[in-house]
Scaffold this active site. Structure first.
Site, PDB file in Angstrom:
ATOM      1  N   SER A 241      81.620  20.642  55.052  1.00  0.00           N
ATOM      2  CA  SER A 241      80.272  20.126  54.853  1.00  0.00           C
ATOM      3  C   SER A 241      79.343  21.367  54.473  1.00  0.00           C
ATOM      4  O   SER A 241      78.643  21.163  53.586  1.00  0.00           O
ATOM      5  CB  SER A 241      79.621  19.373  55.979  1.00  0.00           C
ATOM      6  OG  SER A 241      79.994  19.959  57.221  1.00  0.00           O
ATOM      7  N   HIS A 271      87.842  16.220  58.722  1.00  0.00           N
ATOM      8  CA  HIS A 271      86.668  16.955  59.093  1.00  0.00           C
ATOM      9  C   HIS A 271      85.745  16.097  60.131  1.00  0.00           C
ATOM     10  O   HIS A 271      86.533  15.686  61.130  1.00  0.00           O
ATOM     11  CB  HIS A 271      85.880  17.420  57.725  1.00  0.00           C
ATOM     12  CG  HIS A 271      84.635  18.288  58.063  1.00  0.00           C
ATOM     13  ND1 HIS A 271      84.479  19.034  59.059  1.00  0.00           N
ATOM     14  CD2 HIS A 271      83.574  18.669  56.968  1.00  0.00           C
ATOM     15  CE1 HIS A 271      83.374  19.668  58.974  1.00  0.00           C
ATOM     16  NE2 HIS A 271      82.569  19.414  57.725  1.00  0.00           N
ATOM     17  N   HIS A 318      92.552  23.419  64.416  1.00  0.00           N
ATOM     18  CA  HIS A 318      91.187  23.827  63.566  1.00  0.00           C
ATOM     19  C   HIS A 318      91.830  24.979  62.663  1.00  0.00           C
ATOM     20  O   HIS A 318      92.756  25.598  62.812  1.00  0.00           O
ATOM     21  CB  HIS A 318      90.533  24.419  64.740  1.00  0.00           C
ATOM     22  CG  HIS A 318      89.023  24.698  64.208  1.00  0.00           C
ATOM     23  ND1 HIS A 318      88.563  25.770  63.268  1.00  0.00           N
ATOM     24  CD2 HIS A 318      87.879  23.732  64.077  1.00  0.00           C
ATOM     25  CE1 HIS A 318      87.332  25.421  63.038  1.00  0.00           C
ATOM     26  NE2 HIS A 318      87.044  24.201  63.514  1.00  0.00           N
ATOM     27  N   ARG A 327      82.351  23.885  71.953  1.00  0.00           N
ATOM     28  CA  ARG A 327      81.818  22.732  71.990  1.00  0.00           C
ATOM     29  C   ARG A 327      82.463  21.423  72.601  1.00  0.00           C
ATOM     30  O   ARG A 327      81.858  20.466  73.294  1.00  0.00           O
ATOM     31  CB  ARG A 327      81.554  22.062  70.640  1.00  0.00           C
ATOM     32  CG  ARG A 327      80.743  23.255  69.659  1.00  0.00           C
ATOM     33  CD  ARG A 327      80.870  22.778  68.171  1.00  0.00           C
ATOM     34  NE  ARG A 327      82.203  22.784  67.580  1.00  0.00           N
ATOM     35  CZ  ARG A 327      82.590  22.492  66.315  1.00  0.00           C
ATOM     36  NH1 ARG A 327      81.619  22.311  65.442  1.00  0.00           N
ATOM     37  NH2 ARG A 327      83.728  22.559  65.851  1.00  0.00           N
ATOM     38  N   ASP A 377      85.309  17.284  68.049  1.00  0.00           N
ATOM     39  CA  ASP A 377      85.527  15.594  67.892  1.00  0.00           C
ATOM     40  C   ASP A 377      86.595  15.221  69.017  1.00  0.00           C
ATOM     41  O   ASP A 377      86.467  13.842  69.332  1.00  0.00           O
ATOM     42  CB  ASP A 377      86.361  15.353  66.680  1.00  0.00           C
ATOM     43  CG  ASP A 377      85.437  15.987  65.591  1.00  0.00           C
ATOM     44  OD1 ASP A 377      84.199  15.919  65.579  1.00  0.00           O
ATOM     45  OD2 ASP A 377      85.789  16.521  64.608  1.00  0.00           O
TER      46      ASP A 377
END
Ligand code: NMX
Ligand code: MLT
Length: 441
Positions: A241, A271, A318, A327, A377
């Site tokens: 992005s 993504h 990743h 995160r 995610d």
């Protein structure tokens, strides 16, 4: 000129001169070399971009202007009575490179509130879309529809000097960021809440206004939204992005066009769409097992089955990270501190934890997955589900609202530093073979 813009000029003018001098004096120095595998396999590890807002370390995770996620969660200003940072602060930090004061953050909040009115034609266009349209497609169309408001495009048409690019990019970016929560919430209410809409409350901060317009007034949801909007904001420049926004912006496509392109990349399952895929994958597992909490052994079997079917395990792996994503850890802590500590529990969050305990071993055991650890995610959907935001098709829109902060701050810098059109070279397979003297059967 608003206070943030003034601060940006203070930083950008000397920095632009410094970069010019750096290129002049050291432009021919080498940063690295690359291999045939890197060229074929997504340019991993090739440094080809300059991004000021954040930097990713494979072992440690992301740093925003030098600050780790735990540092930011402590040090960024909070709302009155709040415990999680206000995303206005991370935007300020990424844009000007200084930790904001409470007053700086309030100024950004007020600035965005003043800019937040979304023209009616955006809603009319969204209303015309079939109800089956995916929320990310709606989001991208909503952003494109707002391009009518681009002051960058209007100024370019009139004829603007290169020195002015950053100023119009700043104005567009600020307007766009200010309006995204309203567009996102409109999509949410249109798709899932009988098309009954909730007006924005200009007294609320950016993230809690989003929760409010989606229909969630609970303090806990607002707290989650502030953390969510902060931790998803940026991941250096090479992710799909950010890179797409930068690439499209390099053609001097205005920030609306550039950001919509970035969002189309975020909508891919490798993504940002992975956040909805995680929930779908867990639901399939539960369905197959007849509901309830699976055992660790059942989870292991389901992971192996997913791999044997040639599918990816969403939320794991990743392109750069080689450890558990900080995160993910921030979200684990959120669950522990604000849900479990109150004596509550959530099956999905428990399953996320159980997957974490068994998946890395299995993924590492394949011998080919470079990072067997969870990414951002893997956890986000379970927290949203806990607070009743169960419409998982919408989750990537939330990621996108947050991502605007990093990629648009970067786009303003791109224009301030005079970054040119991005246009890497490419080769044919025959050309590569000749260059390296490869003989093939
Ligand atoms: N499950 C199964 N296979 C995987 C996974 C996974 N979670 N991660 C990597 N692989 C495979 C990958 O498909 C590739 O297989 P092949 O050689 O057959 O093409 C092989 O392992 C090597 O891939 P890597 O070099 O480890 O990973 P790469 O950098 O190509 O891709 C991702 C990174 C993130 C696309 C990949 O790990 C993945 O598909 N993960 C699942 C989707 C996901 O969670 N995406 C979200 C990423 C974070 N975000 O928000 O953007
Ligand atoms: C992101 O937040 O953009 C993802 O972790 C993907 C990446 O960094 O490549």
């Amino acid at each position: 000129m608003d206070a943030l813009k003034e601060k940006f000029v203070e930083k950008a003018v000397p920095m632009a001169a410094e970069v010019k001098a750096l290129i002049k004096e050291h432009g021919d120095k080498k940063l690295g070399e690359y291999t045939v595998a890197q060229v074929y396999q997504g340019m991993k590890g090739i440094v080809g971009l300059v991004t000021e807002t954040s930097k990713l370390d494979a072992e440690e995770g992301i740093r925003f202007r030098g600050y780790t996620i735990p540092e930011l969660r402590k040090q960024l200003p909070k709302a009155v009575g709040g415990t999680e940072p206000l995303p206005e602060g991370i935007f300020y930090l990424m844009l000007v490179g200084e930790m904001p004061t409470q007053e700086d953050v309030t100024n950004v909040s007020n600035n965005w509130a003043r800019r937040s009115i979304v023209p009616k034609h955006i809603f009319d266009i969204l209303d015309k879309l079939p109800s089956s349209t995916h929320p990310m497609t709606m989001f991208s169309i909503g952003i494109m529809a707002m391009q009518t408001e681009s002051v960058f495009a209007a100024a370019y048409r009139k004829g603007m000097s290169k020195k002015e690019y950053w100023d119009y990019a700043y104005e567009d970016s600020m307007n766009l960021i200010a309006r995204l929560p309203r567009v996102a919430a409109y999509i949410y209410r249109k798709k899932y809440k009988n098309n009954e809409h909730i007006e924005p409350d200009p007294k609320l901060d950016w993230a809690s206004n989003l929760a409010h317009m989606m229909g969630y007034e609970d303090f806990n949801v607002k707290r989650l939204m502030r953390m969510y909007m902060t931790i998803h904001a940026d991941h250096e420049g090479g992710n799909v992005s950010a890179h797409t926004t930068h690439l499209v912006g390099s053609a001097l496509s205005d920030p609306y066009l550039a950001f919509a392109s970035g969002m189309n990349g975020l909508a891919g399952p490798l993504h940002g769409l992975a956040n909805q895929e995680v929930i779908i994958w867990i639901m399939h597992m539960r369905e197959e097992l007849g509901g309830g909490l699976p055992t660790k052994q059942q989870i292991e079997e389901f992971i192996k089955k997913t791999l044997s079917e040639g599918k990816v395990v969403p939320g794991y792996g990743h392109a750069v990270l080689r450890k558990t994503d900080p995160r993910f850890i921030a979200q684990q802590e959120f669950y522990k501190n604000y849900i479990k500590a109150e004596g509550k529990s959530n099956d999905l969050c428990e399953i996320v934890q159980m997957i974490y305990e068994v998946a890395p071993n299995i993924l590492a055991g394949t011998g080919k997955i470079k990072n067997p650890w969870p990414n951002v995610d893997a956890h986000s959907g379970a927290l949203l589900m806990h607070y009743g935001i169960t419409e998982f098709d919408f989750y990537t829109v939330l990621f996108g609202v947050s991502r605007s902060l990093g990629v648009l701050a970067s786009l303003i810098w791109d224009r301030a530093l005079g970054h040119p059109l991005e246009r890497p070279g490419s080769m044919t397979t025959d050309g590569i073979k000749k260059k390296i003297g490869a003989v093939t059967a």
